[in-house]
Scaffold this motif. Structure first.
Motif, PDB file in Angstrom:
ATOM      1  N   THR A 147      47.881  35.651  43.940  1.00 47.29           N
ATOM      2  CA  THR A 147      46.671  35.462  44.735  1.00 47.29           C
ATOM      3  C   THR A 147      45.616  36.460  44.267  1.00 47.29           C
ATOM      4  OG1 THR A 147      47.378  37.057  46.396  1.00 47.29           O
ATOM      5  CG2 THR A 147      48.018  34.754  46.759  1.00 47.29           C
ATOM      6  N   LYS A 148      44.395  36.276  44.713  1.00 51.48           N
ATOM      7  CA  LYS A 148      43.310  37.208  44.345  1.00 51.48           C
ATOM      8  C   LYS A 148      43.667  38.638  44.764  1.00 51.48           C
ATOM      9  CE  LYS A 148      40.196  34.384  42.660  1.00 51.48           C
ATOM     10  NZ  LYS A 148      39.816  34.456  41.269  1.00 51.48           N
ATOM     11  N   LYS A 149      44.257  38.760  45.948  1.00 50.36           N
ATOM     12  CA  LYS A 149      44.623  40.076  46.461  1.00 50.36           C
ATOM     13  C   LYS A 149      45.688  40.727  45.569  1.00 50.36           C
ATOM     14  CE  LYS A 149      45.391  42.112  51.001  1.00 50.36           C
ATOM     15  NZ  LYS A 149      45.715  41.846  52.397  1.00 50.36           N
ATOM     16  N   GLN A 150      46.664  39.930  45.132  1.00 51.02           N
ATOM     17  CA  GLN A 150      47.707  40.450  44.249  1.00 51.02           C
ATOM     18  C   GLN A 150      47.130  40.853  42.890  1.00 51.02           C
ATOM     19  OE1 GLN A 150      50.346  37.068  44.411  1.00 51.02           O
ATOM     20  NE2 GLN A 150      51.727  38.077  45.861  1.00 51.02           N
ATOM     21  N   ALA A 153      45.340  44.178  43.304  1.00 48.73           N
ATOM     22  CA  ALA A 153      46.309  45.261  43.457  1.00 48.73           C
ATOM     23  C   ALA A 153      46.937  45.620  42.114  1.00 48.73           C
ATOM     24  CB  ALA A 153      47.386  44.869  44.461  1.00 48.73           C
ATOM     25  N   ARG A 154      47.227  44.603  41.304  1.00 50.71           N
ATOM     26  CA  ARG A 154      47.838  44.840  39.989  1.00 50.71           C
ATOM     27  C   ARG A 154      46.865  45.601  39.085  1.00 50.71           C
ATOM     28  NH1 ARG A 154      48.810  41.750  35.008  1.00 50.71           N
ATOM     29  NH2 ARG A 154      50.826  42.440  34.209  1.00 50.71           N
ATOM     30  N   GLN A 155      45.588  45.181  39.077  1.00 51.49           N
ATOM     31  CA  GLN A 155      44.574  45.862  38.274  1.00 51.49           C
ATOM     32  C   GLN A 155      44.427  47.322  38.706  1.00 51.49           C
ATOM     33  OE1 GLN A 155      42.893  44.989  35.525  1.00 51.49           O
ATOM     34  NE2 GLN A 155      44.191  43.161  35.555  1.00 51.49           N
TER      35      GLN A 155
END
Length: 168
Positions: A147-150, A153-155
Motif C-alpha cells: 500500500t502507499k503507507k507501506q 514506511a519502506r522508503q
C-alpha cells in the motif's frame, strides 16, 4: 388443610422438577437458583486493574497467550490461536493508570498506547464494566500490497539505514 388433589399435584410437580434437575449441568443448576450467579464475571466489577478491549470474539480461538507489550504490566496483548494454527489478537489489556474513560470511550495521553489504540478500527466503545469493544485492522488483500503507507514506511527505513552507514 390440603386436599387429596393438591397433594397429588405437588408430588407430580416435585417429580417433574427432579427429572429436570437431573438433566442439567452443574452450571445450569447454579443459574436456576433464585439467587442467580454467586460470582461476578471478570471485568464487570469496579476493582479491575485493566481496561479490556475485545477485538475478536473468544469463540474464534482454541488457546490463549498473554504478551507484555511496552512497560511491564501496563499494556498486555491477549493472543488467540485459531484451529488452523494461526495466531491473532483476541483483546488488549490496558492499565487503568495509563488510560481513562470519557463519554463512554477509552482515551489515553501516553503516545505508545495511543499507537495501539489507533491500530484498532473504529471507535472503542464501552460494553460493560471495564470491557470495551473495537474492530481489528482491515485485512488488505495481497494483490493490493504494498500500500502507499507501506511504500512510504519502506522508503523511510531505507533512508534511515543509509544515514547510519554514512556516520560510520
Amino acid at each position: 388443610m390440603t386436599t387429596q388433589k393438591q397433594i397429588q399435584a405437588s408430588r407430580q410437580n416435585i417429580r417433574k422438577a427432579q427429572k429436570a434437575w437431573q438433566d442439567m449441568t452443574s452450571h445450569q443448576r447454579s443459574l436456576r437458583q433464585p439467587e442467580g450467579r454467586s460470582r461476578k464475571k471478570p471485568g464487570t466489577g469496579k476493582n479491575a486493574k485493566y481496561y479490556r478491549i475485545i477485538v475478536r470474539p473468544k469463540s474464534e480461538f482454541t488457546a490463549f497467550r498473554i504478551h507484555d507489550v511496552g512497560r511491564t504490566g501496563h499494556t498486555l496483548r491477549i493472543a488467540g490461536k485459531r484451529s488452523s494454527g494461526s495466531w491473532a489478537t483476541h483483546s488488549w489489556l490496558i492499565s487503568k493508570k495509563d488510560a481513562y474513560v470519557e463519554n463512554g470511550y477509552l482515551k489515553t495521553n501516553i503516545s505508545k498506547i495511543k499507537k495501539v489504540l489507533q491500530n484498532l478500527r473504529g471507535s472503542i466503545k464501552k460494553s460493560k464494566g471495564s470491557i470495551f469493544i473495537a474492530k481489528p485492522r482491515k485485512n488488505i488483500p495481497e494483490k493490493d500490497k504494498p500500500t502507499k503507507k507501506q511504500q512510504r514506511a519502506r522508503q523511510k527505513n531505507i533512508k534511515k539505514a543509509q544515514k547510519s552507514r554514512k556516520k560510520k
